[in-house]
Design an enzyme around this catalytic site. Structure first.
Site, PDB file in Angstrom:
ATOM      1  N   CYS A   4       3.013  -8.697  14.138  1.00 36.44           N
ATOM      2  CA  CYS A   4       4.314  -8.040  14.383  1.00 36.44           C
ATOM      3  C   CYS A   4       5.459  -9.041  14.287  1.00 36.44           C
ATOM      4  O   CYS A   4       6.610  -8.634  14.210  1.00 36.44           O
ATOM      5  CB  CYS A   4       4.369  -7.428  15.773  1.00 36.44           C
ATOM      6  SG  CYS A   4       3.250  -6.053  16.054  1.00 36.44           S
TER       7      CYS A   4
ATOM      8  N   CYS B 250      -3.019  -7.021  20.290  1.00 37.18           N
ATOM      9  CA  CYS B 250      -1.829  -6.219  20.013  1.00 37.18           C
ATOM     10  C   CYS B 250      -2.277  -4.781  19.730  1.00 37.18           C
ATOM     11  O   CYS B 250      -3.218  -4.567  18.963  1.00 37.18           O
ATOM     12  CB  CYS B 250      -1.105  -6.796  18.798  1.00 37.18           C
ATOM     13  SG  CYS B 250       0.060  -5.660  18.033  1.00 37.18           S
TER      14      CYS B 250
ATOM     15  N   CYS C 149       2.594 -11.823  18.918  1.00 40.14           N
ATOM     16  CA  CYS C 149       1.718 -11.248  17.888  1.00 40.14           C
ATOM     17  C   CYS C 149       2.270 -11.671  16.535  1.00 40.14           C
ATOM     18  O   CYS C 149       3.399 -11.293  16.177  1.00 40.14           O
ATOM     19  CB  CYS C 149       1.668  -9.721  17.973  1.00 40.14           C
ATOM     20  SG  CYS C 149       0.842  -8.999  16.509  1.00 40.14           S
TER      21      CYS C 149
ATOM     22  N   LYS D 107      -3.224   4.902  11.285  1.00 39.60           N
ATOM     23  CA  LYS D 107      -2.111   4.401  10.501  1.00 39.60           C
ATOM     24  C   LYS D 107      -2.670   3.567   9.355  1.00 39.60           C
ATOM     25  O   LYS D 107      -3.486   2.674   9.574  1.00 39.60           O
ATOM     26  CB  LYS D 107      -1.214   3.524  11.369  1.00 39.60           C
ATOM     27  CG  LYS D 107      -0.050   2.943  10.583  1.00 39.60           C
ATOM     28  CD  LYS D 107       0.777   1.964  11.404  1.00 39.60           C
ATOM     29  CE  LYS D 107       1.907   1.410  10.547  1.00 39.60           C
ATOM     30  NZ  LYS D 107       2.042  -0.019  10.571  1.00 39.60           N
TER      31      LYS D 107
ATOM     32  N   HIS E 225       0.861  -1.187   0.000  1.00 38.57           N
ATOM     33  CA  HIS E 225       0.000   0.000   0.000  1.00 38.57           C
ATOM     34  C   HIS E 225       0.896   1.236   0.000  1.00 38.57           C
ATOM     35  O   HIS E 225       2.133   1.112  -0.035  1.00 38.57           O
ATOM     36  CB  HIS E 225      -0.998  -0.035   1.158  1.00 38.57           C
ATOM     37  CG  HIS E 225      -0.384  -0.109   2.536  1.00 38.57           C
ATOM     38  ND1 HIS E 225       0.471   0.846   3.025  1.00 38.57           N
ATOM     39  CD2 HIS E 225      -0.502  -1.037   3.529  1.00 38.57           C
ATOM     40  CE1 HIS E 225       0.834   0.548   4.250  1.00 38.57           C
ATOM     41  NE2 HIS E 225       0.278  -0.616   4.582  1.00 38.57           N
TER      42      HIS E 225
ATOM     43  N   HIS F  72       4.052   1.557   2.288  1.00 32.42           N
ATOM     44  CA  HIS F  72       5.288   0.883   1.842  1.00 32.42           C
ATOM     45  C   HIS F  72       5.968   1.690   0.748  1.00 32.42           C
ATOM     46  O   HIS F  72       7.190   1.864   0.734  1.00 32.42           O
ATOM     47  CB  HIS F  72       4.972  -0.525   1.311  1.00 32.42           C
ATOM     48  CG  HIS F  72       4.224  -1.392   2.271  1.00 32.42           C
ATOM     49  ND1 HIS F  72       2.972  -1.886   2.001  1.00 32.42           N
ATOM     50  CD2 HIS F  72       4.536  -1.825   3.510  1.00 32.42           C
ATOM     51  CE1 HIS F  72       2.559  -2.601   3.032  1.00 32.42           C
ATOM     52  NE2 HIS F  72       3.490  -2.581   3.963  1.00 32.42           N
TER      53      HIS F  72
ATOM     54  N   LYS G 108      -3.436  -2.495   5.606  1.00 33.90           N
ATOM     55  CA  LYS G 108      -4.359  -3.377   4.899  1.00 33.90           C
ATOM     56  C   LYS G 108      -5.311  -4.034   5.882  1.00 33.90           C
ATOM     57  O   LYS G 108      -6.497  -4.169   5.621  1.00 33.90           O
ATOM     58  CB  LYS G 108      -3.556  -4.482   4.194  1.00 33.90           C
ATOM     59  CG  LYS G 108      -2.983  -4.021   2.886  1.00 33.90           C
ATOM     60  CD  LYS G 108      -4.087  -3.720   1.922  1.00 33.90           C
ATOM     61  CE  LYS G 108      -3.786  -4.288   0.578  1.00 33.90           C
ATOM     62  NZ  LYS G 108      -4.808  -3.931  -0.379  1.00 33.90           N
TER      63      LYS G 108
ATOM     64  N   HIS H  53      -1.878  -4.146  15.819  1.00 33.35           N
ATOM     65  CA  HIS H  53      -2.715  -4.873  14.864  1.00 33.35           C
ATOM     66  C   HIS H  53      -4.176  -5.035  15.288  1.00 33.35           C
ATOM     67  O   HIS H  53      -4.995  -5.505  14.493  1.00 33.35           O
ATOM     68  CB  HIS H  53      -2.102  -6.253  14.566  1.00 33.35           C
ATOM     69  CG  HIS H  53      -0.859  -6.156  13.720  1.00 33.35           C
ATOM     70  ND1 HIS H  53       0.388  -6.006  14.256  1.00 33.35           N
ATOM     71  CD2 HIS H  53      -0.703  -6.130  12.383  1.00 33.35           C
ATOM     72  CE1 HIS H  53       1.281  -5.916  13.279  1.00 33.35           C
ATOM     73  NE2 HIS H  53       0.646  -5.977  12.137  1.00 33.35           N
TER      74      HIS H  53
HETATM   75  N1  MSP Z   1       9.361  -7.301   7.303  1.00 29.72           N
HETATM   76  C1  MSP Z   1       9.407  -6.279   8.280  1.00 29.72           C
HETATM   77  C2  MSP Z   1      10.649  -5.423   8.136  1.00 29.72           C
HETATM   78  C3  MSP Z   1      11.937  -6.183   8.200  1.00 29.72           C
HETATM   79  S1  MSP Z   1      13.309  -5.156   7.931  1.00 29.72           S
HETATM   80  C4  MSP Z   1      14.601  -6.088   8.337  1.00 29.72           C
HETATM   81  C5  MSP Z   1       8.182  -5.396   8.141  1.00 29.72           C
HETATM   82  N2  MSP Z   1       7.591  -5.407   6.949  1.00 29.72           N
HETATM   83  S2  MSP Z   1       6.276  -4.610   6.556  1.00 29.72           S
HETATM   84  O1  MSP Z   1       5.886  -5.125   5.264  1.00 29.72           O
HETATM   85  O2  MSP Z   1       5.301  -4.671   7.589  1.00 29.72           O
HETATM   86  O3  MSP Z   1       6.714  -3.148   6.256  1.00 29.72           O
HETATM   87  C6  MSP Z   1       6.989  -2.279   7.290  1.00 29.72           C
HETATM   88  C7  MSP Z   1       7.423  -0.943   6.740  1.00 29.72           C
HETATM   89  O4  MSP Z   1       6.503  -0.444   5.763  1.00 29.72           O
HETATM   90  C8  MSP Z   1       7.411   0.101   7.811  1.00 29.72           C
HETATM   91  O5  MSP Z   1       8.553   0.096   8.613  1.00 29.72           O
HETATM   92  C9  MSP Z   1       7.319   1.347   6.998  1.00 29.72           C
HETATM   93  O6  MSP Z   1       8.585   1.624   6.455  1.00 29.72           O
HETATM   94  C10 MSP Z   1       6.353   0.948   5.900  1.00 29.72           C
HETATM   95  N3  MSP Z   1       4.982   1.227   6.282  1.00 29.72           N
HETATM   96  C11 MSP Z   1       3.959   0.350   6.473  1.00 29.72           C
HETATM   97  N4  MSP Z   1       2.827   1.043   6.781  1.00 29.72           N
HETATM   98  C12 MSP Z   1       3.103   2.363   6.805  1.00 29.72           C
HETATM   99  C13 MSP Z   1       2.358   3.528   7.017  1.00 29.72           C
HETATM  100  N5  MSP Z   1       1.064   3.519   7.262  1.00 29.72           N
HETATM  101  N6  MSP Z   1       3.012   4.701   6.939  1.00 29.72           N
HETATM  102  C14 MSP Z   1       4.345   4.783   6.638  1.00 29.72           C
HETATM  103  N7  MSP Z   1       5.064   3.701   6.440  1.00 29.72           N
HETATM  104  C15 MSP Z   1       4.483   2.478   6.537  1.00 29.72           C
HETATM  105  O7  MSP Z   1       7.842  -4.715   9.097  1.00 29.72           O
END
Ligand code: MSP
Length: 528
Positions: free
Chosen positions: A132, A154, A129, A304, A20, A23, A307, A157
């Site tokens: 997480c 959590c 969780c 925040k 989304h 990311h 999905k 989540h």
């Molecule tokens: N797989 C782990 C990260 C491992 S790094 C060694 C993870 N993945 S995740 O798919 O959940 O992506 C997390 C990252 O996506 C967040 O740290 C951030 O950079 C980005 N974001 C996810 N949702 C977000 C928002 N709503 N706003 C801004 N960034 C966001 O955690």
């Protein structure tokens, strides 16, 4: 790390679902910084990738009736790699935690820690969780509502946690608390922004526990090298991507030339990067990262974006209409990097129209159209006798070009991407004001002001060239078109952004299509 090396990373993303805009936001920020450093003469290297092991992915795959590897392959090919195209990321590498280069070298790292006495066997009971992929303290849990009323969920989540009791391998992380605190004290830049640093410091000051680094109740992960009945805890596995992608364990020379990295992460995963990760590296005798920067969250309707909470917006929903440049510009400009920011379609449309289309796009179109109309496309120059001596107004533009070039570089050094853009926009606004005041269309009517017309258009073309260079890391497509229309020498990506005002200028301009067309004309269905 070799001189001028700039190794920057995004988090590696879970493949349980599609991306989304949260990311994509992280991807764009890291990409802008990488492009900026590349154009500053650094050996910049941008790494991104996917996090494919662990229970979350395993459960998603089972629910979809495929193996976890099949699921990961599908999501990587249909969603995560396409994301890079959608928002125009110029990454140098893409690592998957199922890559052999990762699995083999992650095992080497683990074996090394085991050999050095940093790992022991223990038992653990706690709330886990799966969202997480983390054991939670009771202070991290809240009372559930709706379907989950009466259960502990959590806080991130809003889903129930699971009580786990396992025999695991543990990493003696508690032994590194003092060294970590010394690191934060001695190198205030290690964790940024300041609020993130304070949070991490107070967390470590409360005392560190050891970390459970294996799981034995499922097998989707990297096998613990000395005990194949366990797989490596997914976060321990994932963090290692930053070194396995840079040659750790297989190419010492490459590793020495890249490491340490600047990590761009969302604040939700700050502790993993600013506490666990440097402790792991300290244990292995490897230099800690250069910096961990925790950016804020994109909020939609005050929450925040995620999905699982159904607030997720796919990046292509924006880029299909506005284009990737506008996506990149909007998120980098409208949100202070390091703080939370709210997304709204209204704000995006308003900034597209006023800043990109009217402010920058129109400026470029008008100046080029005037050089075509009044000068047959030939850029006037003093040396050719088609422009005269500079007045104070012209020199003020040249001075602003230098000033914003330096100020933008200083902002980028602090990872203040929004400040860099705001600074560059001072030149956009000043050039627009200059054109309004100098009225080249009026000068063109009078043969006696021919030379003055030449000086004004020369100044405006030079200013536009400086803008093209300064904005190319953020809006590479539009600035590439502008660079071509201006007849700039060589490729735009080869121009030095830290000396943007030095560009030498083209001799001849060529027609320029609108850089940011009216949105109606994009979405209107075509005939036939
Ligand atoms: N797989 C782990 C990260 C491992 S790094 C060694 C993870 N993945 S995740 O798919 O959940 O992506 C997390 C990252 O996506 C967040 O740290 C951030 O950079 C980005 N974001 C996810 N949702 C977000 C928002 N709503 N706003 C801004 N960034 C966001 O955690």
């Amino acid at each position: 790390m070799s001189a001028g090396s700039f190794y920057i990373t995004t988090p590696i993303f879970y493949v349980n679902d599609v991306p989304h805009i949260g990311h994509a936001y992280t991807e764009v920020a890291a990409d802008v910084l990488a492009r900026w450093h590349r154009q500053s003469g650094d050996d910049a290297w941008l790494l991104t990738g996917t996090d494919e092991h662990g229970q979350k992915i395993l459960r998603t795959a089972i629910a979809n009736g495929v193996t976890p590897k099949e699921w990961a392959d599908r999501l990587v090919e249909t969603a995560w790699k396409p994301l890079l195209e959608t928002v125009n990321i110029a990454n140098d590498d893409f690592i998957r935690t199922t890559d052999e280069r990762h699995e083999v070298n992650a095992q080497k790292f683990l074996q090394h820690l085991h050999d050095e006495g940093h790992i022991y066997t223990g038992e653990y009971e706690g709330y886990y969780c799966v969202g997480c992929e983390e054991y939670k303290q009771t202070s991290d849990l809240v009372d559930g509502t709706g379907d989950y009323a009466g259960q502990l969920v959590c806080a991130i989540h809003s889903k129930p946690v699971e009580l786990l009791h396992e025999k695991n391998y543990f990493f003696k992380m508690s032994a590194f608390a003092d060294r970590l605190l010394a690191l934060y004290e001695e190198n205030p830049n290690f964790v940024q922004p300041e609020a993130a640093r304070n949070e991490v410091m107070s967390f470590v000051k409360r005392g560190l526990s050891d970390l459970s680094i294996s799981r034995s109740s499922f097998d989707w992960g990297i096998k613990v090298p000395w005990d194949e009945s366990h797989v490596v805890y997914v976060w321990f596995d994932a963090l290692l991507n930053y070194i396995t992608a840079a040659g750790y364990g297989q190419n010492d020379e490459e590793f020495a030339s890249r490491w340490p990295a600047t990590h761009i992460v969302g604040k939700d995963i700050l502790r993993f990067h600013a506490v666990i990760w440097p402790a792991m590296l300290m244990a292995a005798g490897i230099e800690v990262p250069k910096q961990v920067f925790g950016h804020g969250w994109l909020l939609v309707g005050g929450e925040k974006m995620s999905k699982s909470k159904l607030t997720g917006i796919a990046p292509s929903q924006i880029t299909d209409t506005f284009g990737s440049d506008a996506f990149r510009y909007y998120f980098m400009r409208a949100i202070s990097f390091g703080q939370d920011g709210s997304f709204s379609w209204e704000d995006l449309s308003a900034r597209y129209q006023s800043e990109l289309a009217n402010g920058f796009g129109n400026l470029a179109s008008r100046v080029i159209a005037m050089v075509v109309r009044y000068c047959d496309g030939v850029v006037p120059a003093l040396s050719a006798g088609t422009a005269g001596a500079f007045t104070a107004e012209d020199l003020a533009i040249a001075a602003t070009e230098r000033r914003v070039t330096d100020a933008a570089a200083a902002a980028i050094d602090k990872l203040a991407i929004h400040d860099a853009l705001a600074t560059v926009w001072e030149l956009v606004d000043e050039l627009n004001g200059y054109i309004t005041l100098q009225e080249p269309w009026a000068l063109a009517k009078n043969p006696e002001s021919r030379e003055r017309l030449g000086t004004v258009l020369h100044t405006a073309v030079r200013g536009l060239g400086t803008l093209a260079v300064l904005l190319s890391p953020v809006i590479p497509i539009a600035t590439g078109k502008l660079w071509t229309a201006l007849g700039g020498d060589g490729a735009l990506v080869d121009q030095r952004v830290d000396r943007a005002w030095e560009w030498t200028g083209g001799a001849q301009v060529s027609a320029l299509e609108p850089l940011f067309p009216r949105i109606e004309s994009i979405v209107e269905p075509t005939d036939g």
